[in-house]
Design a protein around this motif. Structure first.
Motif, PDB file in Angstrom:
ATOM      1  N   SER A  25       0.478  -3.151   6.698  1.00 28.95           N
ATOM      2  CA  SER A  25      -0.035  -2.657   5.418  1.00 28.95           C
ATOM      3  C   SER A  25       0.420  -3.500   4.230  1.00 28.95           C
ATOM      4  N   GLN A  27      -0.990  -5.775   2.709  1.00 30.38           N
ATOM      5  CA  GLN A  27      -2.083  -6.008   1.754  1.00 30.38           C
ATOM      6  C   GLN A  27      -2.824  -4.702   1.470  1.00 30.38           C
ATOM      7  N   GLN A  30      -5.340  -4.294  -1.303  1.00 29.18           N
ATOM      8  CA  GLN A  30      -6.505  -5.169  -1.247  1.00 29.18           C
ATOM      9  C   GLN A  30      -7.575  -4.654  -0.283  1.00 29.18           C
ATOM     10  N   LEU A  31      -7.254  -3.636   0.493  1.00 23.82           N
ATOM     11  CA  LEU A  31      -8.193  -3.110   1.478  1.00 23.82           C
ATOM     12  C   LEU A  31      -9.246  -2.232   0.815  1.00 23.82           C
ATOM     13  N   SER A  32     -10.407  -2.140   1.450  1.00 27.24           N
ATOM     14  CA  SER A  32     -11.399  -1.163   1.006  1.00 27.24           C
ATOM     15  C   SER A  32     -10.826   0.231   1.256  1.00 27.24           C
ATOM     16  N   ASP A  35     -11.046   1.141   4.956  1.00 23.23           N
ATOM     17  CA  ASP A  35     -10.077   0.410   5.768  1.00 23.23           C
ATOM     18  C   ASP A  35      -8.659   0.910   5.517  1.00 23.23           C
ATOM     19  N   MET A  36      -8.353   1.228   4.273  1.00 22.75           N
ATOM     20  CA  MET A  36      -7.037   1.767   3.945  1.00 22.75           C
ATOM     21  C   MET A  36      -6.788   3.084   4.680  1.00 22.75           C
TER      22      MET A  36
END
Length: 309
Positions: A25, A27, A30-32, A35-36
């Motif tokens: 995790s 990033q 920065q994830l959609s 996706d998060m």
């Protein structure tokens, strides 16, 4: 007086499994959104396996606590922050779920009840305060303390556990860091190693979920072992409102095979005791005879049904 963490303590805390950074995790921002959430869900899926690995000590704790209940002992949860809140939550659910006295299972949180809603971080740094809060309850040798600390090193929890140990009481340590101070103090250590959190150090997430699962097992397991259930039916239920009256009727129907009209009459005739109603119907005996059987069986319905006339 509470002692603040020293620099060495901070270094130790930063090296704990629950405080390390999760590479999956790194990033996260920065994830959609989808996706998060998928990542959080994937990490949460690891919690059940971590708890499964601790079923042995959980079972040992359940059996030992149940034996102490039968001798008049009580169960206390103690923790700070999320850990304390989860302990108070589980304790508060026992009376309505199992119709036990409010004092049988108790939850203590660093900072007192106000800390359930407002953070009280400084309160967790004092061993003396933990011991003092536990002593105020009249905690004794027959009682059990479950010290809850995701990090396994909360001073407030350790102080309470050390006090309990000095009395010869049972100490159970619930943490998410193998080999922690809480585990070392405890007679029974339960340590689901949930690993680094998606949000670094936010132990309200995986560690909190694991804690909730374990506490569910402890309280439910102890209540099952001490006769609060019949099969998977909550036969200790007290029909104090419309929903619980309906549940009581359904439990009687499930346990005896009778219809709603009969279950309704049985509940009335039994003095609103589901256990008594079931014994009356299954053995075709009076309320007085059913109550006598239950008393002789220590309140355990299954045993009462097997007693010789």
């Amino acid at each position: 007086m509470a002692t603040r963490e020293q620099p060495d303590d901070v270094l130790i805390l930063g090296s704990l499994l629950t405080e390390t950074r999760n590479p999956a995790s790194d990033q996260l921002d920065q994830l959609s959104t989808l996706d998060m959430l998928a990542l959080i869900n994937a990490e949460d899926a690891k919690v059940a396996a971590a708890v499964e690995a601790e079923l042995g000590p959980i079972a040992q704790a359940v059996d030992t606590i149940a034996a102490r209940f039968n001798e008049g002992g009580r169960l206390f949860y103690i923790g700070a922050g999320t850990s304390g809140r989860l302990g108070v939550l589980d304790a508060s659910e026992c009376p309505p779920t199992f119709s036990v006295a409010a004092g049988l299972v108790q939850g203590l949180i660093a900072g007192g009840d106000s800390a359930l809603r407002l953070s009280s971080e400084h309160s967790e740094d004092s061993r003396e305060e933990g011991a003092r809060d536990l002593a105020k309850t009249g905690f004794g040798k027959l009682d059990t303390i479950v010290g809850i600390a995701a990090s396994g090193r909360t001073p407030y929890v350790l102080g309470a556990m050390e006090y309990a140990k000095s009395l010869g009481a049972l100490t159970v340590g619930l943490s998410c860091v193998p080999g922690s101070a809480v585990a070392h103090v405890a007679e029974i250590a339960i340590t689901p190693a949930t690993g680094p959190e998606v949000l670094t150090g936010s132990t309200r997430m995986k560690a909190g979920t694991a804690t909730k699962l374990v506490l569910n097992m402890l309280s439910t397991g102890v209540m099952v072992r001490t006769g609060a259930t019949y099969g998977n039916l909550m036969v200790n239920v007290r029909p104090t409102n419309a929903k619980l009256v309906d549940r009581a009727h359904r439990i009687i129907m499930e346990a005896t095979g009778c219809n709603l009209a009969v279950a309704t009459q049985l509940l009335t005739d039994s003095g609103d005791s589901v256990k008594t109603a079931i014994v009356m119907q299954k053995l075709v005996v009076s309320r007085e005879a059913a109550e006598a059987r239950l008393q002789a069986a220590g309140g355990v319905l299954a045993a009462a049904l097997l007693l010789e006339p």
